[in-house]
Design a protein around this motif. Structure first.
Motif, PDB file in Angstrom:
ATOM      1  N   ARG A   1       0.733  -1.139   0.011  1.00  0.00           N
ATOM      2  CA  ARG A   1      -0.039  -0.182   0.068  1.00  0.00           C
ATOM      3  C   ARG A   1       0.828   1.349  -0.128  1.00  0.00           C
ATOM      4  N   LEU A   2       2.043   1.161   0.653  1.00  0.00           N
ATOM      5  CA  LEU A   2       3.057   2.166   0.972  1.00  0.00           C
ATOM      6  C   LEU A   2       3.572   2.710  -0.558  1.00  0.00           C
ATOM      7  N   ILE A   3       3.916   1.565  -1.370  1.00  0.00           N
ATOM      8  CA  ILE A   3       4.484   1.616  -2.742  1.00  0.00           C
ATOM      9  C   ILE A   3       3.639   2.340  -3.706  1.00  0.00           C
ATOM     10  N   ALA A   4       2.211   1.728  -3.656  1.00  0.00           N
ATOM     11  CA  ALA A   4       1.045   2.148  -4.332  1.00  0.00           C
ATOM     12  C   ALA A   4       0.849   3.662  -4.034  1.00  0.00           C
ATOM     13  N   TYR A   5       0.673   3.959  -2.795  1.00  0.00           N
ATOM     14  CA  TYR A   5       0.486   5.366  -2.380  1.00  0.00           C
ATOM     15  C   TYR A   5       1.243   6.238  -3.013  1.00  0.00           C
ATOM     16  N   GLY A   6       2.786   5.833  -2.720  1.00  0.00           N
ATOM     17  CA  GLY A   6       3.828   6.894  -3.270  1.00  0.00           C
ATOM     18  C   GLY A   6       3.628   6.924  -4.806  1.00  0.00           C
ATOM     19  N   ARG A   7       3.423   5.909  -5.614  1.00  0.00           N
ATOM     20  CA  ARG A   7       3.274   6.115  -6.960  1.00  0.00           C
ATOM     21  C   ARG A   7       2.286   6.832  -7.460  1.00  0.00           C
ATOM     22  N   ALA A   8       1.045   6.742  -6.891  1.00  0.00           N
ATOM     23  CA  ALA A   8      -0.152   7.476  -6.947  1.00  0.00           C
ATOM     24  C   ALA A   8      -0.110   8.993  -6.833  1.00  0.00           C
ATOM     25  N   ARG A   9       0.638   9.035  -5.536  1.00  0.00           N
ATOM     26  CA  ARG A   9       0.747  10.630  -4.955  1.00  0.00           C
ATOM     27  C   ARG A   9       1.844  11.214  -5.985  1.00  0.00           C
TER      28      ARG A   9
ATOM     29  N   LEU B   1      11.196   8.755 -10.142  1.00  0.00           N
ATOM     30  CA  LEU B   1      10.740   8.851  -8.773  1.00  0.00           C
ATOM     31  C   LEU B   1      10.046   7.661  -8.137  1.00  0.00           C
ATOM     32  N   GLY B   2       9.353   7.026  -8.937  1.00  0.00           N
ATOM     33  CA  GLY B   2       8.304   5.854  -8.531  1.00  0.00           C
ATOM     34  C   GLY B   2       9.165   4.575  -8.373  1.00  0.00           C
ATOM     35  N   ASP B   3      10.186   4.754  -9.053  1.00  0.00           N
ATOM     36  CA  ASP B   3      11.239   3.409  -8.917  1.00  0.00           C
ATOM     37  C   ASP B   3      12.073   3.727  -7.622  1.00  0.00           C
ATOM     38  N   GLY B   4      12.334   5.025  -7.460  1.00  0.00           N
ATOM     39  CA  GLY B   4      13.295   5.151  -6.222  1.00  0.00           C
ATOM     40  C   GLY B   4      12.369   5.076  -5.039  1.00  0.00           C
ATOM     41  N   TRP B   5      11.193   5.383  -4.864  1.00  0.00           N
ATOM     42  CA  TRP B   5      10.231   5.127  -3.796  1.00  0.00           C
ATOM     43  C   TRP B   5       9.958   3.677  -3.424  1.00  0.00           C
ATOM     44  N   GLN B   6       9.882   3.065  -4.485  1.00  0.00           N
ATOM     45  CA  GLN B   6       9.620   1.483  -4.312  1.00  0.00           C
ATOM     46  C   GLN B   6      10.867   0.985  -3.635  1.00  0.00           C
ATOM     47  N   THR B   7      11.919   1.195  -4.233  1.00  0.00           N
ATOM     48  CA  THR B   7      13.389   0.911  -3.606  1.00  0.00           C
ATOM     49  C   THR B   7      13.333   1.217  -2.193  1.00  0.00           C
ATOM     50  N   LEU B   8      13.060   2.430  -1.860  1.00  0.00           N
ATOM     51  CA  LEU B   8      13.081   2.988  -0.539  1.00  0.00           C
ATOM     52  C   LEU B   8      12.335   2.034   0.339  1.00  0.00           C
ATOM     53  N   ILE B   9      11.153   2.174   0.179  1.00  0.00           N
ATOM     54  CA  ILE B   9       9.975   1.213   0.934  1.00  0.00           C
ATOM     55  C   ILE B   9      10.409  -0.068   1.106  1.00  0.00           C
ATOM     56  N   GLU B  10      10.643  -0.723  -0.040  1.00  0.00           N
ATOM     57  CA  GLU B  10      11.186  -2.180  -0.015  1.00  0.00           C
ATOM     58  C   GLU B  10      12.366  -2.173   0.901  1.00  0.00           C
ATOM     59  N   ARG B  11      13.255  -1.355   0.978  1.00  0.00           N
ATOM     60  CA  ARG B  11      14.366  -1.430   1.979  1.00  0.00           C
ATOM     61  C   ARG B  11      13.968  -1.195   3.174  1.00  0.00           C
ATOM     62  N   VAL B  12      13.166  -0.378   3.539  1.00  0.00           N
ATOM     63  CA  VAL B  12      12.824   0.277   4.791  1.00  0.00           C
ATOM     64  C   VAL B  12      11.889  -0.942   5.628  1.00  0.00           C
ATOM     65  N   MET B  13      11.134  -1.665   4.986  1.00  0.00           N
ATOM     66  CA  MET B  13      10.031  -2.542   5.657  1.00  0.00           C
ATOM     67  C   MET B  13      10.368  -3.819   5.222  1.00  0.00           C
ATOM     68  N   ARG B  14      11.688  -4.165   4.635  1.00  0.00           N
ATOM     69  CA  ARG B  14      12.057  -5.676   4.591  1.00  0.00           C
ATOM     70  C   ARG B  14      12.153  -6.343   5.923  1.00  0.00           C
TER      71      ARG B  14
ATOM     72  N   LEU C   1      16.140   5.325   9.733  1.00  0.00           N
ATOM     73  CA  LEU C   1      16.020   5.169   8.041  1.00  0.00           C
ATOM     74  C   LEU C   1      17.223   4.789   7.483  1.00  0.00           C
ATOM     75  N   ILE C   2      18.364   4.942   7.825  1.00  0.00           N
ATOM     76  CA  ILE C   2      19.422   4.722   7.224  1.00  0.00           C
ATOM     77  C   ILE C   2      19.709   3.300   7.842  1.00  0.00           C
ATOM     78  N   GLU C   3      19.703   2.785   8.915  1.00  0.00           N
ATOM     79  CA  GLU C   3      19.933   1.379   9.275  1.00  0.00           C
ATOM     80  C   GLU C   3      19.063   0.583   8.640  1.00  0.00           C
ATOM     81  N   ARG C   4      17.945   0.948   8.327  1.00  0.00           N
ATOM     82  CA  ARG C   4      16.858   0.087   7.647  1.00  0.00           C
ATOM     83  C   ARG C   4      17.029   0.090   6.053  1.00  0.00           C
ATOM     84  N   VAL C   5      17.555   1.211   5.485  1.00  0.00           N
ATOM     85  CA  VAL C   5      18.034   1.248   4.075  1.00  0.00           C
ATOM     86  C   VAL C   5      19.078   0.278   3.700  1.00  0.00           C
ATOM     87  N   MET C   6      19.993   0.567   4.649  1.00  0.00           N
ATOM     88  CA  MET C   6      21.509  -0.182   4.416  1.00  0.00           C
ATOM     89  C   MET C   6      21.646  -1.391   5.153  1.00  0.00           C
TER      90      MET C   6
END
Lengths: 205, 205
Positions: A99-107, A192-205, B199-204
Motif C-alpha cells: 500500500r505504501l508503494i502504491a500510495y507513493g506512485r499514485a501521489r 521517482l516511483g522506482d526510487g520510492w519503491q526501492t526505499l520502501i522495500e528496503r525500509v520495510m523488509r 531510516l539509514i539503518e533500515r535502508v542499508m
C-alpha cells in the motif's frame, strides 16, 4: 402550499441552486483549463462561458486563483477517497508495504498531473503551495503502524518518508535534472516511483 | 624600489589589504550577530563598528542580506571540509552507513544552528533559501555507491534521502509540532537525528 414549510423549503431550494451553479462552474472551468490552459482562464471568461453573472463567479471563488483552488480541492478529495475506500493496493486490502508503494506512485502521479493547477491556485506572492502536507504523513504513519513497526523514531521516520516522497516534486526542476534536456512527466514519474519503491522495500523488509 | 615590480607588487598589496578587510568585516559581523541578533546588524552599524567606510561595506556585501550570506558561506565551507577531510565518522574512514548517519546528524545540527542566519541571508521576496542542496545529494549518492548499493533507482533514492534529511527542516515549524508547545532545538535535533538513523539503518542493512 402550507406556509409553515416556507422557512425550510426556501433555503433548501436556494441551496440546491447554489450547488448546481457550483458544479456547472467547476465543470466549465475544467473544460476551459483543458482547452485553453490555465493562463487563459479568467473570471470574466468563466462567467461568460458559464452563462452566469460575474457577481456569482466572484462570490463563489473570490479570486482567479480561487477557481483553480476549487478544482484542486475537488481532485484532492477524489484522490483521498481512492486511498480510504478505493480498490487495493491503493485502497485497503493489500499489505502495508504494498500500500505504501502504491500510495507513493499514485501521489507522485497526482502531484505531477496537478503541477500547473497547483501553481495557478497560488495567490500572488504566496510562496508555498496550499493544501495539507499532513495528509500524506498521517497515511504513511498509519501504514508503518499497521506493519507493526515500532520505536521512538517512527513519527520522525514518517515525516522523513513524507519529505522523501513529496520533497523532490517541490524542487525547481532545474535543480533535479539537466536543464537543457529535461525529462518528460512520464519519465519523472517512473524515476521517482522506482526510487520510492526501492526505499520502501528496503525500509520495510 | 625597482619600478618593474610595481605592476605586480601594487595589486598584490591591495589584494592582501582586501582580504584583511574582508576577514575583519566578517569577524565584526559575527560578533554583532552574537551580541545583538540578526535584526540589529545593519550596513551602517557594521561599517561604524569595523572602523571602515560605508562604501567598503557596500562594495563587499552589496546588500544587508549579503553580510549574512557571506557568514553562511564561510560556515558552509567549514562544514564541507569536515565532511571531506575531518575525523571519522563524519569524515573519511568509517563505513558508509556510519558515515551517512553521522552526516545526517551533523547536517541537521548545522541547519538548526544556522536557521536565523539562513533567513537573514535571503533577499526580500526570495522564497527559497540559497545554497547548494546538491551538496548533500552528491555526498549521499557517493556513500550509497561506496556501500556497493546498485540499481536503477539509486539516483532517485539519493534524491529522496536528501529530501528526507533536509525537507522536514524547511517546513514551517507549525506544520511539524504542536504550535502551542514547540520543542527546543536540542529536542528537534534528537528527534530528527533518531529518525534519520532509523531510516539509514533500515535502508542499508
Amino acid at each position: 402550499m402550507d406556509p409553515s414549510l416556507v422557512p425550510f423549503g426556501k433555503p433548501r431550494a436556494e441551496r440546491a441552486d447554489a450547488v448546481r451553479n457550483r458544479e456547472h462552474l467547476l465543470r466549465t472551468a475544467r473544460e476551459m483549463l483543458a482547452e485553453l490552459g490555465a493562463d487563459k482562464v479568467t473570471m470574466d471568461g468563466l462567467a461568460e462561458r458559464a452563462g452566469l453573472g460575474k457577481g456569482t463567479v466572484f462570490r463563489r471563488f473570490g479570486t482567479r486563483a480561487g477557481i483553480f483552488r476549487a478544482l484542486l480541492d475537488a481532485d484532492e478529495r477524489h484522490f483521498q477517497e481512492q486511498v480510504l475506500s478505493g480498490p487495493p493496493p491503493l485502497g485497503p486490502g493489500a499489505d502495508p508495504a504494498e500500500r505504501l508503494i502504491a500510495y507513493g506512485r499514485a501521489r507522485i502521479a497526482f502531484i505531477l498531473d496537478h503541477h500547473a493547477l497547483a501553481r495557478a491556485s497560488m495567490e500572488r506572492h504566496q510562496s508555498m503551495p496550499p493544501g495539507e502536507p499532513g495528509v500524506s504523513q498521517l497515511h504513511i504513519r498509519a501504514l508503518l503502524g499497521q506493519a507493526r513497526m515500532e520505536g521512538p523514531g517512527l513519527t520522525a521516520l514518517s515525516l522523513q518518508l513524507t519529505a522523501a516522497l513529496e520533497g523532490p516534486l517541490l524542487l525547481p526542476a532545474s535543480r533535479m535534472w539537466d536543464a537543457e534536456n529535461p525529462p518528460d512527466a512520464d519519465e519523472i514519474e517512473r524515476f521517482l516511483g522506482d526510487g520510492w519503491q526501492t526505499l520502501i522495500e528496503r525500509v520495510m523488509r
